[in-house]
Write an enzyme that holds these catalytic residues in place. Sequence first.
Site, mmCIF file in Angstrom:
data_model
loop_
_atom_site.group_PDB
_atom_site.id
_atom_site.type_symbol
_atom_site.label_atom_id
_atom_site.label_comp_id
_atom_site.label_asym_id
_atom_site.label_seq_id
_atom_site.Cartn_x
_atom_site.Cartn_y
_atom_site.Cartn_z
ATOM 1 N N GLU A 152 51.822 4.205 48.798
ATOM 2 C CA GLU A 152 52.759 5.320 49.006
ATOM 3 C C GLU A 152 52.022 6.598 49.344
ATOM 4 O O GLU A 152 51.005 6.915 48.709
ATOM 5 C CB GLU A 152 53.585 5.502 47.726
ATOM 6 C CG GLU A 152 55.004 5.914 47.974
ATOM 7 C CD GLU A 152 55.789 4.814 48.670
ATOM 8 O OE1 GLU A 152 55.936 4.895 49.903
ATOM 9 O OE2 GLU A 152 56.258 3.901 47.982
ATOM 10 N N THR B 279 50.327 7.111 51.898
ATOM 11 C CA THR B 279 49.047 6.773 52.519
ATOM 12 C C THR B 279 49.188 6.713 54.042
ATOM 13 O O THR B 279 48.189 6.741 54.741
ATOM 14 C CB THR B 279 48.558 5.384 52.034
ATOM 15 O OG1 THR B 279 49.656 4.480 52.138
ATOM 16 C CG2 THR B 279 48.083 5.418 50.595
ATOM 17 N N SER C 186 80.613 6.279 63.279
ATOM 18 C CA SER C 186 80.068 5.535 62.144
ATOM 19 C C SER C 186 81.164 5.232 61.144
ATOM 20 O O SER C 186 81.907 6.130 60.727
ATOM 21 C CB SER C 186 78.976 6.353 61.450
ATOM 22 O OG SER C 186 78.668 5.732 60.219
ATOM 23 N N GLY D 83 66.365 6.730 49.963
ATOM 24 C CA GLY D 83 64.951 6.483 50.222
ATOM 25 C C GLY D 83 64.687 5.059 50.697
ATOM 26 O O GLY D 83 63.564 4.557 50.608
ATOM 27 N N LEU D 84 65.725 4.374 51.197
ATOM 28 C CA LEU D 84 65.520 3.024 51.737
ATOM 29 C C LEU D 84 65.549 3.061 53.270
ATOM 30 O O LEU D 84 65.754 2.056 53.928
ATOM 31 C CB LEU D 84 66.571 2.059 51.189
ATOM 32 C CG LEU D 84 66.611 1.950 49.654
ATOM 33 C CD1 LEU D 84 67.716 1.013 49.213
ATOM 34 C CD2 LEU D 84 65.275 1.477 49.099
ATOM 35 N N ASP E 46 57.985 3.614 57.848
ATOM 36 C CA ASP E 46 59.388 3.196 57.811
ATOM 37 C C ASP E 46 59.800 2.503 59.107
ATOM 38 O O ASP E 46 60.391 1.424 59.098
ATOM 39 C CB ASP E 46 60.303 4.409 57.573
ATOM 40 C CG ASP E 46 59.962 5.128 56.287
ATOM 41 O OD1 ASP E 46 59.212 4.553 55.472
ATOM 42 O OD2 ASP E 46 60.425 6.263 56.104
#
Length: 388
Positions: free
Chosen positions: A33, A35, A67, A126-127, A174
């Site tokens: 994380e 990094t 959406s 945070g996904l 991500d």
Amino acid sequence: MKDKLIIDFGKIFGNGSGTAVYFAPGRVNLIGEHTDYNGGHVFPCALTIGTYAVARMREDKIIRVYSKNFEDTGIIEFSIDELVKKKEHDWANYPKGVVWAFSQEGFCINKGFEILFYGNIPNGAGLSSSASIELVTSVILKDLYKFDLDMIEMVKLSKLAENKFIGVNCGIMDQFAIGMGKENCAVLLDTNNLNYTYARINLKDASIVIANTNKIRGLADSKYNERRSQCEEALKGLQQKLEINSLGEITEEEFNKHKHLIKNSINIKRAKHAICENQRTIKAVKALQEEDIETFGLLMNASHVSLRDDYEVTGVELDTLAEIAWNQKGVVGSRMTGAGFGGCTVSIVKNDYIDDFIKNVGESYAEKIGYEASFYVVNIGDGARKLN
Ligand code: GLA
């Protein structure tokens, strides 16, 4: 799901031929994380939850997006000649940013299209729901305009949209995990050179459980950027003696020998995390390959401690979730995942204990924090793609 979304698409944009359905997952990072902007290793995996999208080309220059997660906003419309970020366009700035990035890099988008999105990743947890929208949009553009592009190029274009259009200075983890993810595997990515390998995640009698703090994230972006600059400062200090381009290039021993070159004590702690977390990630993947899940779990816990004490990106909500988890039966390891400052923890929990885990951690968290956490037992899926 596909058929239902095509019907929904028809209701919103009108029936007709030429629609296709696409999907991009969310991601969870198992270890490594903060990094990815320090030239280090990350070890994320794509999830089976993510963003679905139905798309169809238009004959004019208008782009229309809708959406199902934000139905109140209705259809958001803009022209391919006006690709600028607008506050009122809210979530639609993500697909718009991707169109902008493609155009910037010389991919000619000369006709509009319409897209209906539906995501089953919790937003703001945070996904990576935003990177998921970016990648699904990239896959749609490649398909509609028949661009000759591979997935890594689409990963880079999606990151460009996030960095330069949305204005979030994130690393590549991500977008890479979401683009390149593979069922039942995590990706060990060296962000220094984008070399990557897949590692099969065989947890035997255990599963991955994500716990969402449900904290409303406030200044996360500015604190994220502050951490980046602190690492850059620390690197400059080390570069006075060492010929390196990133913190990911040195070991803990080399760091200890040269850390006096960094003058600011906070920056020393930031660099220590980045360097040790990189080494931890390499060790963790080795442990996993040797089927030593226990060591993998202990390294996850150590990662959280380092993010809490040296990088200072956890906060009371994430610490509470992780610390309660460490005391539960059947927990192999638990840590915050993603940028931090709220968001989720990721835990590996033995299947026989998952119900107790959710009950106990949930109750203690609510008691201490004053509102509830949410829990998801997740599976590792494939990366972004067209659904046939
Ligand atoms: C966010 C960023 C990633 C990475 C993580 C921290 O998710 O988007 O690039 O820096 O934080 O590991």
